[in-house]
Design an enzyme around this catalytic site. Structure first.
Site, PDB file in Angstrom:
ATOM      1  N   HIS A  61      -5.564   5.571  -6.999  1.00 19.67           N
ATOM      2  CA  HIS A  61      -5.850   4.399  -6.164  1.00 19.67           C
ATOM      3  C   HIS A  61      -5.258   3.140  -6.781  1.00 19.67           C
ATOM      4  O   HIS A  61      -5.868   2.506  -7.634  1.00 19.67           O
ATOM      5  CB  HIS A  61      -7.373   4.261  -6.006  1.00 19.67           C
ATOM      6  CG  HIS A  61      -7.787   3.247  -5.001  1.00 19.67           C
ATOM      7  ND1 HIS A  61      -9.009   3.296  -4.379  1.00 19.67           N
ATOM      8  CD2 HIS A  61      -7.167   2.148  -4.491  1.00 19.67           C
ATOM      9  CE1 HIS A  61      -9.121   2.272  -3.538  1.00 19.67           C
ATOM     10  NE2 HIS A  61      -8.014   1.555  -3.601  1.00 19.67           N
ATOM     11  N   HIS A  63      -2.574  -0.484  -5.823  1.00 13.52           N
ATOM     12  CA  HIS A  63      -1.872  -1.288  -4.817  1.00 13.52           C
ATOM     13  C   HIS A  63      -0.564  -1.751  -5.444  1.00 13.52           C
ATOM     14  O   HIS A  63      -0.585  -2.477  -6.435  1.00 13.52           O
ATOM     15  CB  HIS A  63      -2.720  -2.496  -4.415  1.00 13.52           C
ATOM     16  CG  HIS A  63      -4.015  -2.092  -3.780  1.00 13.52           C
ATOM     17  ND1 HIS A  63      -4.176  -1.976  -2.422  1.00 13.52           N
ATOM     18  CD2 HIS A  63      -5.201  -1.730  -4.330  1.00 13.52           C
ATOM     19  CE1 HIS A  63      -5.411  -1.570  -2.149  1.00 13.52           C
ATOM     20  NE2 HIS A  63      -6.052  -1.419  -3.298  1.00 13.52           N
ATOM     21  N   ARG A  65       1.885  -3.202  -3.531  1.00 12.42           N
ATOM     22  CA  ARG A  65       2.213  -4.421  -2.767  1.00 12.42           C
ATOM     23  C   ARG A  65       3.589  -4.430  -2.109  1.00 12.42           C
ATOM     24  O   ARG A  65       3.941  -5.430  -1.483  1.00 12.42           O
ATOM     25  CB  ARG A  65       2.097  -5.672  -3.655  1.00 12.42           C
ATOM     26  CG  ARG A  65       0.748  -5.860  -4.317  1.00 12.42           C
ATOM     27  CD  ARG A  65      -0.355  -6.029  -3.314  1.00 12.42           C
ATOM     28  NE  ARG A  65      -1.599  -6.450  -3.956  1.00 12.42           N
ATOM     29  CZ  ARG A  65      -2.794  -6.150  -3.472  1.00 12.42           C
ATOM     30  NH1 ARG A  65      -2.926  -5.438  -2.371  1.00 12.42           N
ATOM     31  NH2 ARG A  65      -3.885  -6.569  -4.083  1.00 12.42           N
ATOM     32  N   ASN A  95      -2.177  -0.780   2.425  1.00 11.64           N
ATOM     33  CA  ASN A  95      -2.285  -2.175   2.911  1.00 11.64           C
ATOM     34  C   ASN A  95      -1.119  -3.053   2.469  1.00 11.64           C
ATOM     35  O   ASN A  95      -1.292  -4.094   1.853  1.00 11.64           O
ATOM     36  CB  ASN A  95      -3.634  -2.807   2.522  1.00 11.64           C
ATOM     37  CG  ASN A  95      -3.842  -2.907   1.025  1.00 11.64           C
ATOM     38  OD1 ASN A  95      -3.184  -2.232   0.247  1.00 11.64           O
ATOM     39  ND2 ASN A  95      -4.770  -3.762   0.611  1.00 11.64           N
ATOM     40  N   ASP A 153      -8.135   1.601   3.732  1.00 14.21           N
ATOM     41  CA  ASP A 153      -8.492   0.806   2.556  1.00 14.21           C
ATOM     42  C   ASP A 153      -9.576  -0.226   2.892  1.00 14.21           C
ATOM     43  O   ASP A 153     -10.553   0.113   3.541  1.00 14.21           O
ATOM     44  CB  ASP A 153      -7.248   0.164   1.937  1.00 14.21           C
ATOM     45  CG  ASP A 153      -7.554  -0.359   0.551  1.00 14.21           C
ATOM     46  OD1 ASP A 153      -7.970   0.461  -0.289  1.00 14.21           O
ATOM     47  OD2 ASP A 153      -7.448  -1.562   0.307  1.00 14.21           O
ATOM     48  N   HIS A 233     -13.917   3.861  -5.059  1.00 13.12           N
ATOM     49  CA  HIS A 233     -14.616   2.873  -5.903  1.00 13.12           C
ATOM     50  C   HIS A 233     -16.117   2.711  -5.625  1.00 13.12           C
ATOM     51  O   HIS A 233     -16.579   1.632  -5.211  1.00 13.12           O
ATOM     52  CB  HIS A 233     -13.938   1.508  -5.871  1.00 13.12           C
ATOM     53  CG  HIS A 233     -13.390   1.068  -4.528  1.00 13.12           C
ATOM     54  ND1 HIS A 233     -14.131   1.083  -3.396  1.00 13.12           N
ATOM     55  CD2 HIS A 233     -12.168   0.591  -4.176  1.00 13.12           C
ATOM     56  CE1 HIS A 233     -13.393   0.640  -2.387  1.00 13.12           C
ATOM     57  NE2 HIS A 233     -12.189   0.333  -2.859  1.00 13.12           N
ATOM     58  N   ASP A 306      -8.010   1.101  -8.802  1.00 14.62           N
ATOM     59  CA  ASP A 306      -7.911   0.143  -7.689  1.00 14.62           C
ATOM     60  C   ASP A 306      -7.118  -1.096  -8.147  1.00 14.62           C
ATOM     61  O   ASP A 306      -7.451  -2.232  -7.763  1.00 14.62           O
ATOM     62  CB  ASP A 306      -9.295  -0.263  -7.168  1.00 14.62           C
ATOM     63  CG  ASP A 306      -9.217  -1.024  -5.847  1.00 14.62           C
ATOM     64  OD1 ASP A 306      -8.151  -0.969  -5.197  1.00 14.62           O
ATOM     65  OD2 ASP A 306     -10.208  -1.660  -5.459  1.00 14.62           O
ATOM     66  N   HIS A 310      -2.908  -9.866  -7.635  1.00 11.99           N
ATOM     67  CA  HIS A 310      -2.802 -11.094  -6.842  1.00 11.99           C
ATOM     68  C   HIS A 310      -2.209 -12.179  -7.734  1.00 11.99           C
ATOM     69  O   HIS A 310      -2.442 -12.185  -8.953  1.00 11.99           O
ATOM     70  CB  HIS A 310      -4.181 -11.545  -6.349  1.00 11.99           C
ATOM     71  CG  HIS A 310      -4.779 -10.619  -5.340  1.00 11.99           C
ATOM     72  ND1 HIS A 310      -4.271 -10.458  -4.072  1.00 11.99           N
ATOM     73  CD2 HIS A 310      -5.832  -9.773  -5.415  1.00 11.99           C
ATOM     74  CE1 HIS A 310      -4.990  -9.561  -3.411  1.00 11.99           C
ATOM     75  NE2 HIS A 310      -5.944  -9.122  -4.205  1.00 11.99           N
TER      76      HIS A 310
HETATM   77  O1  DOR Z   1     -10.833  -6.113  -4.205  1.00 13.84           O
HETATM   78  C1  DOR Z   1     -10.066  -5.394  -3.578  1.00 13.84           C
HETATM   79  N1  DOR Z   1      -8.790  -5.733  -3.399  1.00 13.84           N
HETATM   80  N2  DOR Z   1     -10.535  -4.261  -3.084  1.00 13.84           N
HETATM   81  C2  DOR Z   1      -9.777  -3.494  -2.281  1.00 13.84           C
HETATM   82  O2  DOR Z   1     -10.200  -2.435  -1.912  1.00 13.84           O
HETATM   83  C3  DOR Z   1      -8.451  -3.971  -1.820  1.00 13.84           C
HETATM   84  C4  DOR Z   1      -7.869  -4.809  -2.856  1.00 13.84           C
HETATM   85  C5  DOR Z   1      -6.606  -5.507  -2.475  1.00 13.84           C
HETATM   86  O3  DOR Z   1      -5.769  -4.939  -1.768  1.00 13.84           O
HETATM   87  O4  DOR Z   1      -6.398  -6.612  -2.939  1.00 13.84           O
END
Ligand code: DOR
Length: 430
Positions: A61, A63, A65, A95, A153, A233, A306, A310
């Site tokens: 799991h 991301h 991006r 996502n 997600d 999670h 996870d 960001h």
């Molecule tokens: O805090 C989170 N951010 N939880 C998620 O499941 C998605 C993720 C994100 O894509 O930033």
């Protein structure tokens, strides 16, 4: 063909019940022998005395991006972050922008991973188009194109009939449906866990019930359709109890938990603000203890990060406006060792199983073991290495971690993918 000999390590391969000091011989891309005092000639010899030699770690799991949010992370930087953390395989969430809701997008991820990636990258396809919860994706064609699972997600599918149908196809085709459990009518406008701390800080909080309602719904759907639900999670005590109940009933359920959910609580919001904002939110000590117990008894099958990168300018917007998420690839191993294994809460063998063959089996992939004649994905861990987390040195593009400055013991020191060294902090190898 390149030959590598890894000597005198503690070889730990939970799937094959191996835990002994011995050597590992790699020819080309595959493991060819495991045993004591292997005296084969080799192009490189890696001295692994006092190190743990495990199958390449698998994170089911993350991301990455890409496409769409390359300023946060790319397949190139995300997989570099993964190898820095000891991972050789990652499954990436749907996502992105555009969403991974068509075979073309699955193919795009595969191509980018081949060209730019340092690890194996397994795309997860979206259940609904654009993650909007309305029109369904062409599930069969996503799976046939190589998606290893389906998930919307963080945009939990609120329409139970869509969930019923995807679970029914899961029963037929065998793929897992990965479930981020959040009842959006209960979480709208919330920024952290609902409890003493949210009341003190004056932030709107979300209840454990918001997670548990969806866990309960989807366990029932799994039971009645025969599909495979994978709860992502897990963060609440009640969630662990529901999954335990479901397993006892023989429901096809697996579950994962993340290092931030079993090492820190909502008290960190007071210390770190939006760096501690994540979905589901950091909970209470009672929840943390229930998750650790769930991991140790096997209710929670896998450990996943996870990893949710960001940008700093986004996290700087404060609790209400900042996006939720914590990066995890480069701190997962030392957090698991320091907080679970070194404290005696989880056996080392179980911890490694939850980061290797168990997530591989959940996803139906042939990784996560040191079996002879399989891919030489190998991770070396120094259990005694003490190091302070310094996000400025991360390979990830992002810095959103609440663990900066933590001193942790037990770090990955080498990551090998199909016989090739992708990361090494070991000196003096021949
Ligand atoms: O805090 C989170 N951010 N939880 C998620 O499941 C998605 C993720 C994100 O894509 O930033």
């Amino acid at each position: 063909m390149k030959r590598t000999l890894i000597k005198n390590g503690r070889v730990l391969d939970p799937k094959n019940s191996i835990d002994k000091i011995c050597d590992l011989y790699i020819e080309g891309k595959n493991i060819s022998q495991i045993g004591k005092n292997l005296n084969f000639s080799a192009d490189q010899i890696i001295e692994a005395k006092d190190l743990i030699v495990t199958p390449g770690l698998v994170d089911m799991h993350v991301h990455l991006r890409e496409p769409g949010f390359e300023y946060k992370e790319t397949i190139e930087t995300g997989t570099k972050s993964a190898v820095a953390g000891g991972f050789t395989t990652v499954a990436c969430m749907a996502n992105t922008k555009p969403t991974i809701d068509s075979p073309d997008l699955v193919n795009f991820i595969h191509l980018q991973a081949k060209e730019q990636g340092s690890t194996n990258v397994l795309p997860i396809g979206a259940i609904t188009k654009g993650l909007e919860g309305k029109l369904i994706s062409d599930w069969k064609s996503l799976i046939e194109a190589g998606a290893v699972a389906l998930s919307d997600d963080g945009k939990t599918v609120m329409d139970s009939s869509i969930m019923w149908n995807v679970m029914a196809l899961s029963a037929e085709m065998g793929f897992p449906v990965i479930d981020h459990c959040e009842e959006h009518n209960l979480t709208k406008g919330t920024v952290m866990n609902l409890g003493k701390i949210s009341l003190e800080l004056g932030f709107p909080g979300q209840s454990n019930a918001a997670e548990e309602i969806i866990i309960a719904r989807d366990l029932l759907l799994a039971e009645q359709t025969g599909g495979h639900i994978h709860i992502a999670h897990v963060s609440t005590e009640g969630g662990v109890a529901l999954i335990r109940w479901a397993k006892q009933r023989g429901i096809r359920v697996t579950a994962e938990s993340c290092p931030h959910h079993f090492t820190i609580t909502d008290a960190e919001v007071a210390n770190h603000g939006a760096k501690a904002k994540v979905h589901p939110p950091l909970r209470t000590q009672k929840d943390v203890e229930a998750i650790i117990y769930g991991l140790s008894e096997g209710t929670i099958d896998a450990i996943a990060t996870d990893h949710a990168p960001h940008a700093t300018f986004e996290k700087d917007r404060g609790m209400h406006e900042a996006p939720a998420g914590i990066i995890g690839l480069e701190t997962s191993v030392p957090l698991v060792l320091t907080k679970l294994v070194n404290t005696g809460k989880l056996e080392l063998n179980d911890a490694i199983a939850k980061m290797t063959h168990i997530p591989s089996e959940i996803l139906g992939i042939d990784r996560g073991t040191l079996s002879v004649n399989t891919a030489a994905d190998v991770t070396l861990i120094d259990p005694k290495k003490l190091q302070i987390v310094d996000s400025a040195k991360f390979e990830s593009k992002s810095r959103n971690t609440p663990f900066d400055g933590w001193e942790l013991k037990g770090w990955p020191v080498m990551t090998m993918r199909e016989g090739e060294i992708m990361m090494s902090k070991i000196e003096n190898n021949k």
